[in-house]
Every structure is written in structure tokens, then in C-alpha cells.
Design a protein around this motif. Sequence first.
Motif, PDB file in Angstrom:
ATOM      1  N   GLY A 253      10.154  -4.637   0.223  1.00 39.38           N
ATOM      2  CA  GLY A 253      10.106  -5.931   0.878  1.00 39.38           C
ATOM      3  C   GLY A 253      11.307  -6.230   1.745  1.00 39.38           C
ATOM      4  N   THR A 254      12.441  -5.555   1.483  1.00 46.07           N
ATOM      5  CA  THR A 254      13.669  -5.832   2.238  1.00 46.07           C
ATOM      6  C   THR A 254      14.349  -4.577   2.776  1.00 46.07           C
ATOM      7  OG1 THR A 254      14.858  -5.875   0.115  1.00 46.07           O
ATOM      8  CG2 THR A 254      14.183  -7.993   1.031  1.00 46.07           C
ATOM      9  N   ASP A 255      13.852  -3.398   2.417  1.00 43.99           N
ATOM     10  CA  ASP A 255      14.492  -2.154   2.859  1.00 43.99           C
ATOM     11  C   ASP A 255      14.162  -1.882   4.330  1.00 43.99           C
ATOM     12  OD1 ASP A 255      15.002   0.730   3.293  1.00 43.99           O
ATOM     13  OD2 ASP A 255      15.381   0.753   1.137  1.00 43.99           O
ATOM     14  N   PRO A 256      15.174  -1.763   5.186  1.00 45.00           N
ATOM     15  CA  PRO A 256      14.927  -1.569   6.623  1.00 45.00           C
ATOM     16  C   PRO A 256      14.245  -0.247   6.975  1.00 45.00           C
ATOM     17  CG  PRO A 256      17.263  -1.279   6.104  1.00 45.00           C
ATOM     18  CD  PRO A 256      16.616  -1.846   4.880  1.00 45.00           C
ATOM     19  N   GLU A 257      14.338   0.758   6.085  1.00 46.62           N
ATOM     20  CA  GLU A 257      13.700   2.042   6.366  1.00 46.62           C
ATOM     21  C   GLU A 257      12.203   2.035   6.066  1.00 46.62           C
ATOM     22  OE1 GLU A 257      15.480   5.797   5.336  1.00 46.62           O
ATOM     23  OE2 GLU A 257      17.409   4.808   4.963  1.00 46.62           O
ATOM     24  N   VAL A 258      11.762   1.059   5.297  1.00 45.90           N
ATOM     25  CA  VAL A 258      10.333   0.949   4.971  1.00 45.90           C
ATOM     26  C   VAL A 258       9.692   0.064   6.028  1.00 45.90           C
ATOM     27  CG1 VAL A 258       8.623   0.274   3.246  1.00 45.90           C
ATOM     28  CG2 VAL A 258      10.827   1.210   2.508  1.00 45.90           C
ATOM     29  N   LYS A 259       9.134   0.697   7.049  1.00 46.78           N
ATOM     30  CA  LYS A 259       8.597  -0.040   8.191  1.00 46.78           C
ATOM     31  C   LYS A 259       7.309  -0.773   7.851  1.00 46.78           C
ATOM     32  CE  LYS A 259      11.950   1.602  10.656  1.00 46.78           C
ATOM     33  NZ  LYS A 259      13.098   0.726  10.982  1.00 46.78           N
ATOM     34  N   SER A 260       6.474  -0.173   7.017  1.00 44.50           N
ATOM     35  CA  SER A 260       5.197  -0.790   6.631  1.00 44.50           C
ATOM     36  C   SER A 260       5.034  -0.670   5.120  1.00 44.50           C
ATOM     37  CB  SER A 260       4.021  -0.107   7.334  1.00 44.50           C
ATOM     38  OG  SER A 260       4.148  -0.218   8.737  1.00 44.50           O
ATOM     39  N   GLY A 261       4.500  -1.724   4.509  1.00 45.08           N
ATOM     40  CA  GLY A 261       4.310  -1.711   3.062  1.00 45.08           C
ATOM     41  C   GLY A 261       3.065  -0.948   2.648  1.00 45.08           C
ATOM     42  N   LYS A 262       2.855  -0.814   1.344  1.00 42.77           N
ATOM     43  CA  LYS A 262       1.654  -0.174   0.813  1.00 42.77           C
ATOM     44  C   LYS A 262       0.423  -0.918   1.351  1.00 42.77           C
ATOM     45  CE  LYS A 262       4.227   0.652  -3.497  1.00 42.77           C
ATOM     46  NZ  LYS A 262       4.319   0.339  -4.939  1.00 42.77           N
ATOM     47  N   PRO A 263      -0.617  -0.236   1.775  1.00 47.99           N
ATOM     48  CA  PRO A 263      -0.980   1.163   1.529  1.00 47.99           C
ATOM     49  C   PRO A 263      -0.411   2.193   2.504  1.00 47.99           C
ATOM     50  CG  PRO A 263      -2.792   0.054   2.603  1.00 47.99           C
ATOM     51  CD  PRO A 263      -1.740  -0.988   2.366  1.00 47.99           C
ATOM     52  N   SER A 264       0.538   1.800   3.346  1.00 51.19           N
ATOM     53  CA  SER A 264       1.224   2.787   4.180  1.00 51.19           C
ATOM     54  C   SER A 264       2.077   3.673   3.267  1.00 51.19           C
ATOM     55  CB  SER A 264       2.126   2.068   5.195  1.00 51.19           C
ATOM     56  OG  SER A 264       3.032   2.973   5.793  1.00 51.19           O
ATOM     57  N   PRO A 265       2.253   4.952   3.607  1.00 47.81           N
ATOM     58  CA  PRO A 265       3.014   5.865   2.749  1.00 47.81           C
ATOM     59  C   PRO A 265       4.527   5.724   2.864  1.00 47.81           C
ATOM     60  CG  PRO A 265       2.269   7.026   4.701  1.00 47.81           C
ATOM     61  CD  PRO A 265       1.646   5.652   4.756  1.00 47.81           C
ATOM     62  N   ASP A 266       4.993   4.853   3.754  1.00 50.09           N
ATOM     63  CA  ASP A 266       6.428   4.764   4.055  1.00 50.09           C
ATOM     64  C   ASP A 266       7.327   4.710   2.822  1.00 50.09           C
ATOM     65  OD1 ASP A 266       5.087   4.355   6.436  1.00 50.09           O
ATOM     66  OD2 ASP A 266       6.505   2.872   7.193  1.00 50.09           O
ATOM     67  N   ILE A 267       7.007   3.809   1.898  1.00 48.68           N
ATOM     68  CA  ILE A 267       7.899   3.569   0.773  1.00 48.68           C
ATOM     69  C   ILE A 267       8.082   4.808  -0.106  1.00 48.68           C
ATOM     70  CG2 ILE A 267       6.087   2.671  -0.773  1.00 48.68           C
ATOM     71  CD1 ILE A 267       8.216   0.611  -1.740  1.00 48.68           C
ATOM     72  N   PHE A 268       7.022   5.580  -0.294  1.00 50.00           N
ATOM     73  CA  PHE A 268       7.125   6.773  -1.134  1.00 50.00           C
ATOM     74  C   PHE A 268       7.843   7.909  -0.410  1.00 50.00           C
ATOM     75  CE2 PHE A 268       3.296   4.794  -3.237  1.00 50.00           C
ATOM     76  CZ  PHE A 268       3.982   4.439  -4.392  1.00 50.00           C
ATOM     77  N   LEU A 269       7.670   8.007   0.887  1.00 54.21           N
ATOM     78  CA  LEU A 269       8.369   9.036   1.655  1.00 54.21           C
ATOM     79  C   LEU A 269       9.861   8.732   1.707  1.00 54.21           C
ATOM     80  CD1 LEU A 269       5.795   9.506   4.563  1.00 54.21           C
ATOM     81  CD2 LEU A 269       6.219  11.035   2.624  1.00 54.21           C
ATOM     82  N   VAL A 270      10.199   7.467   1.865  1.00 58.32           N
ATOM     83  CA  VAL A 270      11.612   7.055   1.855  1.00 58.32           C
ATOM     84  C   VAL A 270      12.215   7.321   0.483  1.00 58.32           C
ATOM     85  CG1 VAL A 270      13.179   5.077   1.931  1.00 58.32           C
ATOM     86  CG2 VAL A 270      11.399   5.324   3.673  1.00 58.32           C
ATOM     87  N   CYS A 271      11.477   6.971  -0.554  1.00 60.29           N
ATOM     88  CA  CYS A 271      11.956   7.164  -1.923  1.00 60.29           C
ATOM     89  C   CYS A 271      12.208   8.643  -2.216  1.00 60.29           C
ATOM     90  CB  CYS A 271      10.937   6.595  -2.908  1.00 60.29           C
ATOM     91  SG  CYS A 271      11.542   6.463  -4.596  1.00 60.29           S
ATOM     92  N   ALA A 272      11.305   9.507  -1.782  1.00 54.62           N
ATOM     93  CA  ALA A 272      11.465  10.947  -2.007  1.00 54.62           C
ATOM     94  C   ALA A 272      12.693  11.484  -1.280  1.00 54.62           C
ATOM     95  CB  ALA A 272      10.217  11.691  -1.538  1.00 54.62           C
TER      96      ALA A 272
END
Length: 341
Positions: A253-272
Motif C-alpha cells: 500500500g505504501t511501497d514505491p516499488e510496488v506499482k500495482s497491487g494484487k492481482p498484479s504480480p508486482d508485490i511478489f516479484l519485489v518481495c522475491a
Amino acid sequence: MRICASSTAPSRVPVAKAHQPPSLHSGIPATGDCKNVDLSVPVHAHNCRFPVKNFVRAACACARGSRPEGVGGGARDLLLLCDCSLPRIHGRFDLCKSSCSRRDPGMRVACPAKQIFQKVTHVIFDLDGLLLDTESIYKKVFSDIAQRHGKVYTAETRGKVIGTTEDVGARIAVEEMQLPMSPEDFLKEYKAAADKSLHTVGLMPGAERLVRHFHTKQIPIAVATSSGQDTYDIKVEHHKSLFSLFSHVVTGGTDPEVKSGKPSPDIFLVCARRFKDSPKPEQCLVLEDAPNGVQAAVKAGMQVVMVPDKQIEEKATKLATLKLNSLEEFRPEMFGLPPLE
């Protein structure tokens, strides 16, 4: 390909094709004989613990090439999983293996105490509804706001909201329920009501044991949540020692690298990427409770174990590699991870 899975007797699990993973099924009845075995009845993993005496019936059913309606092909469409980790099952496992092999050399027999799915090295946890029992709080707050405006927060709308960031969830709620307010006003009401309860939110069954197990076994673990950092801090206030065991936390919700939230894959790719050794997506296993989160994990190229809310429709769980009713049912060894002790 179909799997008959079992803990003390078999059940069925559709084997995952590319991005089309399985959920557990069972069709071995408590009574009856081989002629009456019904392998089309779906149940969840925790119901797959049938008496040992039914194991031979299951072996006979698989040897006959029985399968659910709509599943064609020969016996090689079935993979029988026998819990040969139990001493009293060993003989029956051999019986089943030989019976199925005689019918068709293409029949595979395996043991669920060993690796079944693709081996992983890292684990990513969702937060709400998976580690923390927050979804009941969210449900009440959303329902109360809706009721004040003569609306109903339905299971269908809730399914669309779960797993999204707070601003997206507010927009969906306002649009789906046609509320006479802006998403911004909805979010203000929501946060004012929810924050009072989130300070004392409890853990979900099996969560602490699993997190501490992975930490003890030096399996890299992280959290990927749609919450913002401020909300995350409130939620984990009384569980700081447990959450300190994670390598890192991504607050979508606040991480600048996560451009789009779920169901976009961004958050998991950033986390990995933020693990010290930056594993490939296929080396990561995601644990989720929400359909949006499952979609995000699949799009990221990761396997995903889903522990869905009881009100989530069955069709919304189809993408999960494995579907369970609780983290207490999870068997890490199925993904090549150290088994729970």
C-alpha cells in the motif's frame, strides 16, 4: 492428469499444468466396496483422513481406472498417493503400487511424505487472513458502513475486495454497493473503525508454528501484504517477536516499488528480489488466502498454497497449486521443504 491423494487413504488432486495448479479432492467412502467407490466427490484436505481399511478399496478403484466424471484417458491419468510414512500402511502401499502397475505401466504411485510439487527454497506469506485474523474485523467494518446506507456487503463483493490495497478496496466497495459517498470518505470511515480493533488482532491457527519452524530450519521467509506501513505496524504491535523472524516485509500500500497491487504480480516479484540471494520466482512458494493474491502469485510465476475464507466461492480457488482449510494442514515436505516436527 489426476491425483488420488491421501493421509491414511487416497483422495484426488488435479496435477498442476503450467499455471493451472491443484486443489485436494477425495472420493473414498467410509463404507462400501470397490464396485461402489465414488471418486467424484470433492472435499478438502482435512477431510482426507479415512480409516486404513478403505485403503485397499482405493487401490482397487485406481487399479480399475476409476476417475471423476469428465476425466478421460487410461489409468495413466491417475497418480495414487499413499501415506507409506505410516508403518501399518507399507503393505497396502505395495499392494496398490503393484495393482496399478499391472493394469497400466504408465500408472505412477507416490508418497505424500515426499516431495510432490516443484521444490522451492523461499516462502512468502500474505498477512491478512493468513497470518493474522483480520478479515473478520474488515468484514464487520465494511458491513456496518454498508448497513448505514441501506446496502449489503455481499460475499461476491467481499471476494473482490480481499487482498487489495486499502484505496482500491474502498473504491471497489463504493462502486459495487453503489454507496452515496466517495472512496476517500469510505476509507476514512473504515480506518477510524478498523484501527480500534486491529491493535489486538490475533494469529491464525498454525501461523506461529509454521513461521518459527521455517526460521529454525533457516528457510528464508518474508511477508508481502497489501497493507500500508502504518496499518501494518498497528496490526503486528502485539506480535513483534514473531514478525522479527521474517527476512523483510513488503507493504504494497505504501511501497514505491510496488506499482500495482494484487492481482498484479508486482508485490511478489519485489518481495522475491529483496531476499539476500534474489531467488527466481519459481523458487518461491506463496501462502495466500485471497483470490487476488493467488492470481498475483500465479502471474509472478510462483506456486501458491491457498487457505481461503469459507465464504470464498469454489471457482475463485481454482488457480491455487494446493488448497487447504488451515495452515495447520500444510505439509512443507510436499514442496521439498523441511517437514514440521
